[in-house]
Write a protein that holds these residues in place. Structure first.
Motif, PDB file in Angstrom:
ATOM      1  N   ARG A  17       1.433   5.517   0.145  1.00 24.96           N
ATOM      2  CA  ARG A  17       0.622   6.572   0.896  1.00 24.96           C
ATOM      3  C   ARG A  17       1.084   7.361  -0.224  1.00 24.96           C
ATOM      4  N   SER A  18      -0.110   9.246   0.124  1.00 26.43           N
ATOM      5  CA  SER A  18       0.859  10.111  -0.821  1.00 26.43           C
ATOM      6  C   SER A  18       0.315  11.615  -0.536  1.00 26.43           C
ATOM      7  N   SER A  34      -4.760   0.204  -3.528  1.00 29.46           N
ATOM      8  CA  SER A  34      -3.904   1.904  -2.691  1.00 29.46           C
ATOM      9  C   SER A  34      -3.441   2.595  -3.307  1.00 29.46           C
ATOM     10  N   ASN A  70      -6.856   4.443  -4.863  1.00 30.57           N
ATOM     11  CA  ASN A  70      -7.392   5.704  -3.324  1.00 30.57           C
ATOM     12  C   ASN A  70      -6.770   6.497  -3.716  1.00 30.57           C
ATOM     13  N   THR A  71      -5.231   6.558  -2.993  1.00 35.18           N
ATOM     14  CA  THR A  71      -4.185   7.501  -2.683  1.00 35.18           C
ATOM     15  C   THR A  71      -4.078   8.398  -2.849  1.00 35.18           C
ATOM     16  N   SER A 116       3.510   3.123   2.174  1.00 37.10           N
ATOM     17  CA  SER A 116       3.739   2.597   3.271  1.00 37.10           C
ATOM     18  C   SER A 116       3.663   0.986   3.924  1.00 37.10           C
ATOM     19  N   SER A 124       1.048  -0.942  -0.060  1.00 32.43           N
ATOM     20  CA  SER A 124      -0.039  -0.384  -0.063  1.00 32.43           C
ATOM     21  C   SER A 124       1.049   1.238  -0.079  1.00 32.43           C
TER      22      SER A 124
END
Length: 220
Positions: free
Chosen positions: A46-47, A132, A135-136, A55, A44
């Motif tokens: 993160r941004s 992921s 969605n991010t 992440s 997954s």
């Protein structure tokens, strides 16, 4: 000396499986290298406004398992090709006994199982990662578009999707080819327990191929 056509086709398919195995193993390994040895499958991200970071990642043993299965398949195919080349060049005779074909079927069945498992791992693992990413990361509609974004150093995300996609496609092709190999071995096994093909010198005259000592004729 001419090889039986089915065996020749089987060796050609083994060569294709060797190439597919190398592509899968290399693609997965290179994707790990781009992400500092981390396994992207089931990962997954993160941004923030400027960059993307990984992440969470799977255990590296998962990617090692996928690569290891592909390498084992490639090594087996390479050794099989070398064996038959040796038989042709050194012995001048091709013999394939029923027990060797049974062994080939067992090995092929084992490889089919592990290729199916690793194919599912690659497929589901890549889909989870892409889910992921979508969605991010903002302003993208496809997972591969994240390759054009900036990733947090030292991560290199410029080709993560392409490499995982290549690994998956090569693995599914490998699986399909192994199914064909199994069919060929079954057909050869049913046709006979042994293939023989001996070298014959096309320039030799009939007298040269006759035995030196002829059998004496039987008296009437």
């Amino acid at each position: 000396m001419a090889l039986p056509r089915l065996l020749l086709l089987e060796l050609a398919l083994h060569a294709c499986c060797f190439i597919c195995g190398i592509i899968t193993a290399a693609s997965v390994t290179l994707s790990q290298g781009d992400f500092s040895g981390k396994c992207l499958l089931y990962g997954s991200v993160r941004s923030n406004a400027s960059e993307i970071d990984l992440s969470w990642s799977s255990a590296t043993s998962l990617c090692y398992f996928v690569s290891g299965i592909s390498v084992c398949v490639a090594i087996f195919c390479f050794c099989t090709i070398l064996y038959w080349v040796y038989m042709i060049c050194m012995d001048g005779e091709v013999e394939r006994e029923r027990i060797s074909m049974t062994f080939s079927l067992l090995v092929s069945g084992l490889f089919l199982f592990f290729l199916l498992v690793t194919g599912c791992i690659l497929k589901v693992g890549r889909d989870k990662l892409c889910e992921s990413v979508l969605n991010t990361v903002s302003n993208i509609t496809r997972c591969e578009e994240a390759q054009t974004k900036t990733w947090k150093s030292p991560l290199i995300g410029s080709s993560f999707y392409s490499k995982l996609h290549s690994a998956e496609m090569a693995l599914w092709v490998n699986l399909i080819i192994w199914i064909i190999v199994v069919v060929l071995v079954v057909v050869q096994r049913r046709w006979g327990s042994q293939y023989n093909a001996r070298e014959v010198d096309p320039g030799a005259s009939p007298s040269e191929t006759e035995p030196f000592f002829k059998q004496p004729g039987h008296p009437n």
